[in-house]
Design a protein around this motif. Sequence first.
Motif, PDB file in Angstrom:
ATOM      1  N   GLY A  22       0.802  -1.215   0.000  1.00  0.00           N
ATOM      2  CA  GLY A  22       0.000   0.000   0.000  1.00  0.00           C
ATOM      3  C   GLY A  22       0.833   1.262   0.000  1.00  0.00           C
ATOM      4  O   GLY A  22       1.860   1.361  -0.672  1.00  0.00           O
ATOM      5  N   ASP A  23       0.390   2.237   0.811  1.00  0.00           N
ATOM      6  CA  ASP A  23       0.986   3.570   0.822  1.00  0.00           C
ATOM      7  C   ASP A  23       1.884   3.815   2.023  1.00  0.00           C
ATOM      8  O   ASP A  23       2.210   4.963   2.331  1.00  0.00           O
ATOM      9  CB  ASP A  23      -0.123   4.620   0.802  1.00  0.00           C
ATOM     10  CG  ASP A  23      -1.001   4.494  -0.434  1.00  0.00           C
ATOM     11  OD1 ASP A  23      -0.452   4.225  -1.518  1.00  0.00           O
ATOM     12  OD2 ASP A  23      -2.235   4.653  -0.308  1.00  0.00           O
ATOM     13  N   GLY A  24       2.283   2.747   2.697  1.00  0.00           N
ATOM     14  CA  GLY A  24       3.155   2.905   3.850  1.00  0.00           C
ATOM     15  C   GLY A  24       2.390   2.839   5.159  1.00  0.00           C
ATOM     16  O   GLY A  24       1.212   2.455   5.210  1.00  0.00           O
ATOM     17  N   PHE A  25       3.061   3.258   6.247  1.00  0.00           N
ATOM     18  CA  PHE A  25       2.508   3.116   7.590  1.00  0.00           C
ATOM     19  C   PHE A  25       2.832   4.353   8.422  1.00  0.00           C
ATOM     20  O   PHE A  25       3.886   4.965   8.252  1.00  0.00           O
ATOM     21  CB  PHE A  25       3.109   1.892   8.299  1.00  0.00           C
ATOM     22  CG  PHE A  25       2.921   0.592   7.561  1.00  0.00           C
ATOM     23  CD1 PHE A  25       1.862  -0.255   7.849  1.00  0.00           C
ATOM     24  CD2 PHE A  25       3.820   0.215   6.563  1.00  0.00           C
ATOM     25  CE1 PHE A  25       1.698  -1.451   7.172  1.00  0.00           C
ATOM     26  CE2 PHE A  25       3.660  -0.981   5.872  1.00  0.00           C
ATOM     27  CZ  PHE A  25       2.593  -1.815   6.176  1.00  0.00           C
ATOM     28  N   LEU A  26       1.924   4.699   9.329  1.00  0.00           N
ATOM     29  CA  LEU A  26       2.179   5.686  10.364  1.00  0.00           C
ATOM     30  C   LEU A  26       2.302   4.965  11.697  1.00  0.00           C
ATOM     31  O   LEU A  26       1.465   4.118  12.022  1.00  0.00           O
ATOM     32  CB  LEU A  26       1.055   6.724  10.432  1.00  0.00           C
ATOM     33  CG  LEU A  26       1.096   7.871   9.427  1.00  0.00           C
ATOM     34  CD1 LEU A  26      -0.096   8.797   9.644  1.00  0.00           C
ATOM     35  CD2 LEU A  26       2.408   8.657   9.529  1.00  0.00           C
ATOM     36  N   ASN A  27       3.334   5.324  12.461  1.00  0.00           N
ATOM     37  CA  ASN A  27       3.634   4.587  13.683  1.00  0.00           C
ATOM     38  C   ASN A  27       3.807   5.539  14.878  1.00  0.00           C
ATOM     39  O   ASN A  27       4.915   5.943  15.206  1.00  0.00           O
ATOM     40  CB  ASN A  27       4.899   3.748  13.478  1.00  0.00           C
ATOM     41  CG  ASN A  27       5.321   3.003  14.723  1.00  0.00           C
ATOM     42  OD1 ASN A  27       6.506   2.885  15.022  1.00  0.00           O
ATOM     43  ND2 ASN A  27       4.373   2.489  15.488  1.00  0.00           N
ATOM     44  N   PRO A  28       2.704   5.908  15.555  1.00  0.00           N
ATOM     45  CA  PRO A  28       2.844   6.629  16.820  1.00  0.00           C
ATOM     46  C   PRO A  28       3.242   5.668  17.929  1.00  0.00           C
ATOM     47  O   PRO A  28       2.819   4.507  17.947  1.00  0.00           O
ATOM     48  CB  PRO A  28       1.438   7.196  17.054  1.00  0.00           C
ATOM     49  CG  PRO A  28       0.529   6.242  16.352  1.00  0.00           C
ATOM     50  CD  PRO A  28       1.296   5.713  15.166  1.00  0.00           C
ATOM     51  N   PHE A  29       4.059   6.138  18.874  1.00  0.00           N
ATOM     52  CA  PHE A  29       4.531   5.254  19.937  1.00  0.00           C
ATOM     53  C   PHE A  29       4.885   6.053  21.175  1.00  0.00           C
ATOM     54  O   PHE A  29       5.110   7.281  21.116  1.00  0.00           O
ATOM     55  CB  PHE A  29       5.750   4.448  19.471  1.00  0.00           C
ATOM     56  CG  PHE A  29       6.954   5.287  19.134  1.00  0.00           C
ATOM     57  CD1 PHE A  29       7.897   5.614  20.106  1.00  0.00           C
ATOM     58  CD2 PHE A  29       7.148   5.767  17.837  1.00  0.00           C
ATOM     59  CE1 PHE A  29       9.006   6.390  19.801  1.00  0.00           C
ATOM     60  CE2 PHE A  29       8.247   6.554  17.524  1.00  0.00           C
ATOM     61  CZ  PHE A  29       9.183   6.866  18.505  1.00  0.00           C
ATOM     62  N   VAL A  30       4.929   5.363  22.313  1.00  0.00           N
ATOM     63  CA  VAL A  30       5.463   5.914  23.554  1.00  0.00           C
ATOM     64  C   VAL A  30       6.494   4.925  24.078  1.00  0.00           C
ATOM     65  O   VAL A  30       6.364   3.711  23.881  1.00  0.00           O
ATOM     66  CB  VAL A  30       4.374   6.168  24.617  1.00  0.00           C
ATOM     67  CG1 VAL A  30       3.460   7.297  24.184  1.00  0.00           C
ATOM     68  CG2 VAL A  30       3.580   4.908  24.896  1.00  0.00           C
ATOM     69  N   THR A  31       7.512   5.445  24.740  1.00  0.00           N
ATOM     70  CA  THR A  31       8.583   4.599  25.261  1.00  0.00           C
ATOM     71  C   THR A  31       9.129   5.244  26.527  1.00  0.00           C
ATOM     72  O   THR A  31       9.175   6.479  26.629  1.00  0.00           O
ATOM     73  CB  THR A  31       9.688   4.403  24.195  1.00  0.00           C
ATOM     74  OG1 THR A  31      10.771   3.673  24.762  1.00  0.00           O
ATOM     75  CG2 THR A  31      10.191   5.714  23.657  1.00  0.00           C
ATOM     76  N   ALA A  32       9.516   4.427  27.493  1.00  0.00           N
ATOM     77  CA  ALA A  32       9.944   4.956  28.791  1.00  0.00           C
ATOM     78  C   ALA A  32      11.052   4.091  29.371  1.00  0.00           C
ATOM     79  O   ALA A  32      11.201   2.915  29.022  1.00  0.00           O
ATOM     80  CB  ALA A  32       8.758   5.005  29.757  1.00  0.00           C
ATOM     81  N   ALA A  33      11.822   4.689  30.295  1.00  0.00           N
ATOM     82  CA  ALA A  33      12.888   3.963  30.987  1.00  0.00           C
ATOM     83  C   ALA A  33      13.024   4.499  32.400  1.00  0.00           C
ATOM     84  O   ALA A  33      12.730   5.671  32.677  1.00  0.00           O
ATOM     85  CB  ALA A  33      14.212   4.105  30.244  1.00  0.00           C
ATOM     86  N   ARG A  34      13.483   3.612  33.293  1.00  0.00           N
ATOM     87  CA  ARG A  34      13.766   3.994  34.684  1.00  0.00           C
ATOM     88  C   ARG A  34      14.877   3.086  35.201  1.00  0.00           C
ATOM     89  O   ARG A  34      14.860   1.871  34.957  1.00  0.00           O
ATOM     90  CB  ARG A  34      12.507   3.846  35.546  1.00  0.00           C
ATOM     91  CG  ARG A  34      12.700   4.204  37.026  1.00  0.00           C
ATOM     92  CD  ARG A  34      12.917   5.689  37.242  1.00  0.00           C
ATOM     93  NE  ARG A  34      13.321   5.985  38.605  1.00  0.00           N
ATOM     94  CZ  ARG A  34      12.485   6.178  39.628  1.00  0.00           C
ATOM     95  NH1 ARG A  34      11.176   6.080  39.428  1.00  0.00           N
ATOM     96  NH2 ARG A  34      12.935   6.473  40.831  1.00  0.00           N
ATOM     97  N   ALA A  35      15.830   3.669  35.890  1.00  0.00           N
ATOM     98  CA  ALA A  35      16.931   2.900  36.464  1.00  0.00           C
ATOM     99  C   ALA A  35      16.823   2.896  37.975  1.00  0.00           C
ATOM    100  O   ALA A  35      16.394   3.889  38.589  1.00  0.00           O
ATOM    101  CB  ALA A  35      18.277   3.484  36.038  1.00  0.00           C
ATOM    102  N   PHE A  36      17.211   1.780  38.562  1.00  0.00           N
ATOM    103  CA  PHE A  36      17.241   1.623  40.010  1.00  0.00           C
ATOM    104  C   PHE A  36      18.636   1.096  40.377  1.00  0.00           C
ATOM    105  O   PHE A  36      18.840  -0.112  40.493  1.00  0.00           O
ATOM    106  CB  PHE A  36      16.160   0.652  40.482  1.00  0.00           C
ATOM    107  CG  PHE A  36      14.772   1.023  40.031  1.00  0.00           C
ATOM    108  CD1 PHE A  36      13.971   1.822  40.829  1.00  0.00           C
ATOM    109  CD2 PHE A  36      14.289   0.574  38.805  1.00  0.00           C
ATOM    110  CE1 PHE A  36      12.685   2.165  40.416  1.00  0.00           C
ATOM    111  CE2 PHE A  36      13.008   0.914  38.388  1.00  0.00           C
ATOM    112  CZ  PHE A  36      12.205   1.713  39.196  1.00  0.00           C
ATOM    113  N   GLY A  37      19.579   2.004  40.501  1.00  0.00           N
ATOM    114  CA  GLY A  37      20.953   1.591  40.720  1.00  0.00           C
ATOM    115  C   GLY A  37      21.501   0.901  39.486  1.00  0.00           C
ATOM    116  O   GLY A  37      21.502   1.467  38.386  1.00  0.00           O
ATOM    117  N   ASP A  38      21.947  -0.336  39.635  1.00  0.00           N
ATOM    118  CA  ASP A  38      22.510  -1.098  38.518  1.00  0.00           C
ATOM    119  C   ASP A  38      21.441  -1.782  37.666  1.00  0.00           C
ATOM    120  O   ASP A  38      21.769  -2.393  36.644  1.00  0.00           O
ATOM    121  CB  ASP A  38      23.470  -2.176  39.048  1.00  0.00           C
ATOM    122  CG  ASP A  38      24.726  -1.575  39.648  1.00  0.00           C
ATOM    123  OD1 ASP A  38      25.126  -0.483  39.197  1.00  0.00           O
ATOM    124  OD2 ASP A  38      25.305  -2.190  40.565  1.00  0.00           O
TER     125      ASP A  38
END
Length: 315
Positions: free
Chosen positions: A177-193
């Motif tokens: 077809g005509d391609g794709f639209l890709n909305p997204f959310v992404t997150a990170a959190r560290a706890f020491g190591d």
Amino acid sequence: MFPTVFTGARNAVAFAALVLSLGLAGPLAAEENGDGFLGLDLKGSLGEGRHSRYVPPLTNPIFNETPYITTEARAVYFYHRLPEDFVTDGGDVNLVALQLRLAITERLGFIATKDGYVDFDFDETLPDTDGFANIALGFKYAIISDPVNEGILTAGLRYEIPIHDLDTGGIELQGNGDGFLNPFVTAARAFGDFGLQASFGANFALDPDEDTSILHYSVHADYEVLPGLFPIVELNGFTAFNNADRLTGALGDLDGVDVLNFGSEDRDTTVTIGGGARYRLNDHFQFGLGAETPITDKDDTIFDYRVYFDLVAHF
């Protein structure tokens, strides 16, 4: 099989080393001289007074986007095995790609995360083929950035441009077809190591009769067991929410997972588990090695297992 893996990996390493040395030489030199680059804040989320812990995801490289705003080149190679129950009775896929990310400000970044060259070697039924993958690019913005607590939440939008360069036996492998639209959310959190990351998004087909729209979701965990060494475990999922009708009947269940889109009328959900490790060579270079396989039924999917290798060079 193993000679194919080793040959592909050797070529990928040579390609990656060349691209990274050429592509990053200028920005790294500019940093050492204390100069900016076109007025951009190339450090993005990283650097003094900003986030200090950066461990990019390893598996699902197309959709599992890091929440950090970075300036980097990531060269990716994977060897992919097709299941024996697939319509081709198995086969091999080798992919070499280059992802580019550019920090515009501390919170805003440009991303180009799907491209590359793909070689298919089918065991039966379909003729072998090779060609260029579709190109996906866009922007992401860190809505929440908390370096003190090593937490970050980012939203983004990509557009996948159809190249139409991969087909076999009359089947368009990347979408028709005509391609794709890709909305997204992404997150990170560290706890020491210990670090956690997660992402969620929807890949909307712009021509829903030709291509299947999917949800994609990933969870990543890592732990620094030695200085610079991070074992990784990741879980990825791909669920169709609007099936197309390009492939019907006996082929209507085919599932292309992440790289391919068959436009099947009854695509199923695929969930994979992956693992491996990253090693940080210094403040600018790290590499990853790992593997991934489905934990859901492999019937009608292209996914038996994958082996990954990548090199990441960031500003």
